[in-house]
Design a protein around this motif. Structure first.
Motif, PDB file in Angstrom:
ATOM      1  N   TYR A 110       0.845  -1.201   0.000  1.00  0.00           N
ATOM      2  CA  TYR A 110       0.000   0.000   0.000  1.00  0.00           C
ATOM      3  C   TYR A 110       0.882   1.253   0.000  1.00  0.00           C
ATOM      4  O   TYR A 110       2.061   1.188   0.387  1.00  0.00           O
ATOM      5  N   SER A 127      -7.208 -11.615  11.454  1.00  0.00           N
ATOM      6  CA  SER A 127      -7.476 -10.254  11.007  1.00  0.00           C
ATOM      7  C   SER A 127      -6.158  -9.593  10.614  1.00  0.00           C
ATOM      8  O   SER A 127      -5.153  -9.750  11.299  1.00  0.00           O
ATOM      9  N   SER A 140      -8.881  -9.514   2.699  1.00  0.00           N
ATOM     10  CA  SER A 140      -9.651  -8.517   1.923  1.00  0.00           C
ATOM     11  C   SER A 140      -8.833  -8.011   0.743  1.00  0.00           C
ATOM     12  O   SER A 140      -9.363  -7.845  -0.359  1.00  0.00           O
ATOM     13  N   GLN A 200     -19.540  -8.206   4.075  1.00  0.00           N
ATOM     14  CA  GLN A 200     -20.076  -8.458   5.419  1.00  0.00           C
ATOM     15  C   GLN A 200     -21.284  -7.554   5.698  1.00  0.00           C
ATOM     16  O   GLN A 200     -22.290  -7.995   6.248  1.00  0.00           O
ATOM     17  N   ASP A 238     -16.542 -11.609   1.268  1.00  0.00           N
ATOM     18  CA  ASP A 238     -15.652 -11.173   2.351  1.00  0.00           C
ATOM     19  C   ASP A 238     -16.434 -11.194   3.664  1.00  0.00           C
ATOM     20  O   ASP A 238     -17.264 -10.317   3.888  1.00  0.00           O
TER      21      ASP A 238
END
Ligand code: ADP
Ligand code: ADP
Length: 216
Positions: A11, A37, A42, A87, A161
């Motif tokens: 990123y 997580s 994602s 979600q 997702d």
């Protein structure tokens, strides 16, 4: 159906979310993507959906290299091939369940969107909720409406997702049973990111990701 080759994602702030991920998924497979997580689930789904570009590596969907497509080509390819389920359902709040589906068909220029929408709501056991707005629906009903919307354009691949992340176990199981029915009847390929260990038993195969890398 999906070929992911040495995909890296860095990123702009320098976060290395994917560090060389490779795998393939055959047509009609029902595959889980599991990991803690922040492990990159994602990010990987977004790249396969063409919603984000990898920093390095290639992704082929149905034989087409989506990493080389421009935005217009991607939009067209997605419309004809890929649906994404979130979600949080992102339904249009001022529209009924039926209207949420019909709108997608209308925007794509389908001839009989209402007929298809009604058939899908029937398949999703939502006919009695067709004229309700999202706030009048349970979480499971909202997610089934979102699945109906995803099915309007007859996708070959569904990426999801944490689709049951906001649902109780019984509602979650119903969603997975609907997904499996779609795989069996329509041959749709599924890649589903989930934390929920209870769902492991539904998958043909699970890809385990940790810190941007697949395990084993
Ligand atoms: P997961 O879905 O498994 O929770 P994500 O793909 O959301 O993982 O995130 C993977 C890593 O990349 C995490 O460290 C997350 O904080 C980071 N990340 C995700 N999106 C961005 C972004 N837009 N900018 C910077 N870092 C991001
Ligand atoms: P999940 O863990 O449910 O996959 P996240 O909470 O990691 O979702 O991410 C939600 C959204 O926030 C995503 O669109 C992701 O790209 C973005 N995001 C996550 N981490 C960061 C980050 N460190 N910086 C900027 N955006 C981020």
């Amino acid at each position: 159906m999906i070929l992911v080759e040495n995909v890296h994602k860095v990123y702009p702030d320098g976060t290395r979310a994917l560090k060389g991920v490779s795998f393939r998924i055959e047509k009609g497979e029902f595959v889980g993507l599991m990991g803690p997580s922040g492990s990159g689930k994602s990010t990987l789904l977004h790249i396969i959906a063409g919603l984000d570009k990898p920093t390095e590596g290639r992704v082929l969907v149905d034989g087409k290299d989506i990493t080389r497509m421009n935005e217009d080509q991607l939009a067209e390819f997605r419309k004809n091939n890929i649906a994404f389920i979130f979600q949080f359902y992102y339904l249009l709040e001022d529209f009924t369940a039926l209207e949420n589906l019909v709108l997608i068909g209308q925007l794509a220029g389908q001839r009989e969107p209402k007929k298809r929408a009604l058939e899908l709501l029937n398949f999703l056991r939502l006919s009695h909720r067709a004229n309700h707005k999202p706030y009048q629906l349970s979480g499971g009903e909202q997610q089934r409406t979102a699945i109906g919307r995803a099915l309007m354009l007859k996708p070959k691949l569904i990426l999801a997702d944490e689709p049951t992340g906001n649902l109780d176990l019984e509602e979650g199981k119903r969603i997975f049973e609907l997904f499996l029915e779609l795989r069996d009847k329509e041959g749709i390929t599924f890649l589903i990111a989930t934390h929920n260990q209870e769902m492991t038993k539904y998958f043909d195969r699970v890809l385990r990701i940790r810190d941007g890398l697949l395990e084993n």
